[in-house]
Motif scaffolding. Structure first.
Motif, mmCIF file in Angstrom:
data_model
loop_
_atom_site.group_PDB
_atom_site.id
_atom_site.type_symbol
_atom_site.label_atom_id
_atom_site.label_comp_id
_atom_site.label_asym_id
_atom_site.label_seq_id
_atom_site.Cartn_x
_atom_site.Cartn_y
_atom_site.Cartn_z
ATOM 1 N N GLU A 1 0.836 -1.205 0.000
ATOM 2 C CA GLU A 1 0.000 0.000 0.000
ATOM 3 C C GLU A 1 0.872 1.257 0.000
ATOM 4 O O GLU A 1 0.613 2.214 -0.742
ATOM 5 N N VAL A 2 1.914 1.257 0.820
ATOM 6 C CA VAL A 2 2.815 2.404 0.892
ATOM 7 C C VAL A 2 3.611 2.543 -0.399
ATOM 8 O O VAL A 2 3.788 3.657 -0.931
ATOM 9 N N LEU A 3 4.098 1.422 -0.940
ATOM 10 C CA LEU A 3 4.899 1.467 -2.168
ATOM 11 C C LEU A 3 4.100 2.045 -3.334
ATOM 12 O O LEU A 3 4.626 2.843 -4.125
ATOM 13 N N ALA A 4 2.833 1.659 -3.457
ATOM 14 C CA ALA A 4 2.004 2.175 -4.552
ATOM 15 C C ALA A 4 1.863 3.694 -4.445
ATOM 16 O O ALA A 4 1.974 4.416 -5.459
ATOM 17 N N TRP A 5 1.637 4.188 -3.245
ATOM 18 C CA TRP A 5 1.500 5.633 -3.065
ATOM 19 C C TRP A 5 2.811 6.356 -3.356
ATOM 20 O O TRP A 5 2.821 7.424 -3.987
ATOM 21 N N LEU A 6 3.929 5.766 -2.917
ATOM 22 C CA LEU A 6 5.235 6.393 -3.155
ATOM 23 C C LEU A 6 5.552 6.474 -4.646
ATOM 24 O O LEU A 6 6.193 7.441 -5.097
ATOM 25 N N LEU A 7 5.144 5.482 -5.419
ATOM 26 C CA LEU A 7 5.380 5.523 -6.868
ATOM 27 C C LEU A 7 4.733 6.757 -7.485
ATOM 28 O O LEU A 7 5.345 7.458 -8.304
ATOM 29 N N ILE A 8 3.490 7.019 -7.093
ATOM 30 C CA ILE A 8 2.787 8.181 -7.652
ATOM 31 C C ILE A 8 3.374 9.480 -7.093
ATOM 32 O O ILE A 8 3.541 10.469 -7.822
ATOM 33 N N GLY B 1 -9.882 11.294 -12.389
ATOM 34 C CA GLY B 1 -8.714 10.416 -12.439
ATOM 35 C C GLY B 1 -8.688 9.400 -11.313
ATOM 36 O O GLY B 1 -8.355 8.226 -11.533
ATOM 37 N N VAL B 2 -9.023 9.829 -10.104
ATOM 38 C CA VAL B 2 -8.977 8.895 -8.985
ATOM 39 C C VAL B 2 -10.087 7.850 -9.102
ATOM 40 O O VAL B 2 -9.912 6.692 -8.699
ATOM 41 N N LEU B 3 -11.233 8.234 -9.691
ATOM 42 C CA LEU B 3 -12.290 7.249 -9.933
ATOM 43 C C LEU B 3 -11.831 6.205 -10.943
ATOM 44 O O LEU B 3 -12.069 4.997 -10.764
ATOM 45 N N LEU B 4 -11.173 6.647 -12.006
ATOM 46 C CA LEU B 4 -10.650 5.721 -13.006
ATOM 47 C C LEU B 4 -9.582 4.817 -12.401
ATOM 48 O O LEU B 4 -9.537 3.601 -12.682
ATOM 49 N N PHE B 5 -8.735 5.383 -11.571
ATOM 50 C CA PHE B 5 -7.686 4.601 -10.909
ATOM 51 C C PHE B 5 -8.306 3.540 -9.998
ATOM 52 O O PHE B 5 -7.872 2.386 -9.981
ATOM 53 N N PHE B 6 -9.339 3.919 -9.254
ATOM 54 C CA PHE B 6 -10.027 2.974 -8.370
ATOM 55 C C PHE B 6 -10.657 1.833 -9.168
ATOM 56 O O PHE B 6 -10.536 0.659 -8.798
ATOM 57 N N VAL B 7 -11.310 2.169 -10.275
ATOM 58 C CA VAL B 7 -11.934 1.146 -11.119
ATOM 59 C C VAL B 7 -10.867 0.188 -11.658
ATOM 60 O O VAL B 7 -11.073 -1.035 -11.701
ATOM 61 N N ALA B 8 -9.724 0.717 -12.068
ATOM 62 C CA ALA B 8 -8.652 -0.133 -12.602
ATOM 63 C C ALA B 8 -8.176 -1.132 -11.554
ATOM 64 O O ALA B 8 -7.976 -2.318 -11.857
ATOM 65 N N VAL B 9 -8.000 -0.673 -10.324
ATOM 66 C CA VAL B 9 -7.564 -1.573 -9.248
ATOM 67 C C VAL B 9 -8.607 -2.654 -8.995
ATOM 68 O O VAL B 9 -8.281 -3.849 -8.882
ATOM 69 N N ARG B 10 -9.882 -2.258 -8.938
ATOM 70 C CA ARG B 10 -10.950 -3.223 -8.675
ATOM 71 C C ARG B 10 -11.070 -4.260 -9.799
ATOM 72 O O ARG B 10 -11.292 -5.444 -9.543
ATOM 73 N N VAL B 11 -10.918 -3.830 -11.045
ATOM 74 C CA VAL B 11 -11.023 -4.771 -12.169
ATOM 75 C C VAL B 11 -9.874 -5.780 -12.133
ATOM 76 O O VAL B 11 -10.071 -6.989 -12.324
ATOM 77 N N LEU B 12 -8.662 -5.308 -11.880
ATOM 78 C CA LEU B 12 -7.517 -6.218 -11.775
ATOM 79 C C LEU B 12 -7.704 -7.192 -10.615
ATOM 80 O O LEU B 12 -7.465 -8.399 -10.747
ATOM 81 N N TRP C 1 1.263 7.423 -17.036
ATOM 82 C CA TRP C 1 0.700 6.108 -17.341
ATOM 83 C C TRP C 1 1.536 4.987 -16.748
ATOM 84 O O TRP C 1 0.994 4.009 -16.214
ATOM 85 N N VAL C 2 2.844 5.075 -16.844
ATOM 86 C CA VAL C 2 3.688 3.974 -16.367
ATOM 87 C C VAL C 2 3.620 3.828 -14.842
ATOM 88 O O VAL C 2 3.319 2.738 -14.334
ATOM 89 N N PRO C 3 3.882 4.901 -14.067
ATOM 90 C CA PRO C 3 3.775 4.730 -12.610
ATOM 91 C C PRO C 3 2.346 4.407 -12.165
ATOM 92 O O PRO C 3 2.154 3.647 -11.206
ATOM 93 N N SER C 4 1.338 4.932 -12.855
ATOM 94 C CA SER C 4 -0.041 4.630 -12.480
ATOM 95 C C SER C 4 -0.372 3.161 -12.731
ATOM 96 O O SER C 4 -1.057 2.516 -11.925
ATOM 97 N N THR C 5 0.115 2.638 -13.848
ATOM 98 C CA THR C 5 -0.120 1.214 -14.144
ATOM 99 C C THR C 5 0.573 0.324 -13.125
ATOM 100 O O THR C 5 -0.016 -0.643 -12.619
ATOM 101 N N LEU C 6 1.835 0.659 -12.810
ATOM 102 C CA LEU C 6 2.553 -0.127 -11.805
ATOM 103 C C LEU C 6 1.861 -0.045 -10.448
ATOM 104 O O LEU C 6 1.702 -1.060 -9.757
ATOM 105 N N ALA C 7 1.434 1.148 -10.073
ATOM 106 C CA ALA C 7 0.763 1.320 -8.782
ATOM 107 C C ALA C 7 -0.551 0.543 -8.742
ATOM 108 O O ALA C 7 -0.904 -0.054 -7.719
#
Length: 485
Positions: A146-153, A319-330, A160-166
């Protein structure tokens, strides 16, 4: 039957010190109706009609065992049996007649006895004792992701790259949180049930945004009656998908709410991507509101507050809604494939009233283990062991597995272990075989005299293109179909 009677409504629970009324199974079978539930535990008969709504595991869980012997379910689900027996005492109304078998129906009494001996052996080997280090590591690596994902952003920006990794890191963290809350829900981490419940609320609520009560409500039903329609929520998925005997029933009645002949294709569109994002989110929220689980609602709200406050400064609202949806779909893809590889390709149908061991084995298979698969699946590659011993800490499954294999070999039971990729392919194959059944019965309109045999063995014998055969004469159509089955 001489001396076997049923107490009148005015008699109520058996009085301490008084002789217990005796019952036969024929009488007990009549008490499996809404508002009228009896069950048998250790040869004693209990009337749970008024108490089932107060059952901590939910009324459906205990109600699914109505008019059955629930001894093994009682023993494997509860940590402190002596404590739970205190709640049973006021519900006691009698006992089985001496000449009655302990379980109703043609069951393997020796298998039941051997399993109980195996369960005791596992307790003697301390296989129900959890490793604090193991579970502390699990929680630690979830929080670290959880911390690593936030630090990437934070450090690399919302590209796109850090967001995809996160998103991938958060999806893995969410997947591992499912596994940890699953352990806590089964009370396999702490010795005291209360500690497990509190920790599960934190993991399920703060780390995931879901209700622990909602999860336990549906998941305990799955464990009690795996792959049984209307008792296991995981396979009661009609009319969206037809599995097992439901494909025959819908075919015979010519029901078509969706293009079931293509369900093995639209499964990829609405199955793995949408389960958590749509189905679980809606079902979870509805459960908390209808059942007034306000504490769980606050826990879930804390997750959403933390998530959106953490990422809103980087992405803005869209953007944060799209990011949340991406995490949930994965995360949803992981959940569907990992949780279904052990169950969906197995027998799925209506209640057969089997003993505990048989009911778990016909609905469950294992996946070939490896250190990676153990971690990635939360040790659900040992699904057989998990279902036979739901309270056992998962790091001990490999130790009890040889004993379970020996039990299965002794009684001629299937102990199935599949390669991981084969298990994934079997999920899609099951959907394809089910649509074959549906389309065949829908076109031919035949009565199915083999409905009780529906399962993996039947599917294996159904030609993939059975619906493409040219069958004209009604008698020859029925003969051909029965031969295929």
């Amino acid at each position: 039957m001489g001396g076997v009677g049923e107490p009148g409504p005015q008699e109520g629970p058996a009085q301490p010190g008084a002789p217990l009324p005796i019952f036969c199974w024929e009488q007990i079978r009549a008490h499996d109706q809404p508002g009228d539930k009896w069950l048998v535990i250790e040869r004693r008969v209990y009337d749970i009609s008024r108490w089932e709504q107060r059952h901590p595991g939910g009324s459906r869980l205990i109600g699914h065992h109505g008019a059955e012997d629930a001894t093994d379910a009682f023993r494997v689900f509860h940590q402190d049996l002596n404590f739970v027996r205190k709640f049973l005492q006021p519900l006691l109304i009698g006992e089985l007649a001496p000449e009655e078998p302990s379980q109703d129906g043609p069951l393997n009494a020796q298998l039941v006895e051997d399993f109980r001996a195996l369960h005791q052996a596992a307790e003697d080997m301390k296989l129900f004792d959890a490793s604090p280090t193991f579970f502390a590591f699990l929680l630690g690596h979830i929080l670290a992701m959880e911390v690593l994902a936030w630090l990437l952003i934070y450090l690399l920006g919302p590209g796109w790259v850090p967001s995809t990794l996160a998103a991938f890191i958060l999806a893995i963290s969410q997947a591992q949180s499912w596994c940890l809350q699953h352990d806590l829900g089964h009370a396999s981490v702490f010795k005291k049930s209360r500690w497990n419940h509190v920790a599960q609320k934190f993991v399920m609520g703060q780390l995931k945004g879901f209700s622990a009560h909602w999860w336990n409500f549906r998941h305990f039903q799955h464990h009690a009656k795996p792959n049984i329609f209307h008792k296991d929520p995981d396979v009661t998925v009609a009319p969206f998908f037809l599995l097992g005997e439901s494909s025959i029933e819908y075919g015979k009645k010519k029901r078509r709410y969706l293009p079931y002949n293509h369900q093995h294709l639209y499964f990829f569109l609405i199955g793995p991507p949408m389960l958590i994002l749509v189905n679980f989110e809606v079902e979870n929220l509805a459960y908390m509101l209808v059942c007034m689980q306000w504490a769980d609602l606050l826990w879930a709200a804390s997750f959403y507050a933390r998530f959106f406050l953490s990422y809103l400064p980087f992405y803005g609202v869209p953007g944060v809604l799209l990011f949340f949806v991406a995490v949930r779909v994965l995360e949803s893809h992981w959940f569907v494939w990992i949780t279904q590889i052990n169950h969906i390709p197995k027998e799925i149908g209506h209640e057969k009233h089997r003993d505990w061991v048989s009911s778990q084995l016909v609905a469950t298979c294992n996946v070939e283990p490896s250190p990676f698969i153990d971690w990635f699946s939360g040790h659900l590659d040992f699904q057989i062991e998990h279902h036979l011993f739901p309270r056992m800490p998962r790091h001990n499954y490999s130790r009890v597995a040889p004993l379970v294999k020996s039990l299965c070999a002794k009684h001629g039971l299937s102990y199935e272990v599949k390669p991981f990729l084969t298990a994934l392919v079997d999920i899609v194959s099951l959907h394809a075989h089910s649509k074959n059944f549906w389309s065949t019965y829908r076109r031919l309109g035949l009565s199915h005299k083999h409905s009780g045999a529906c399962g993996e063995q039947v599917y294996a014998n159904l030609p993939p293109k059975a619906e493409g055969k040219k069958l004209t004469d009604p008698d020859s159509r029925k003969e051909t179909l029965n031969r295929d089955l």
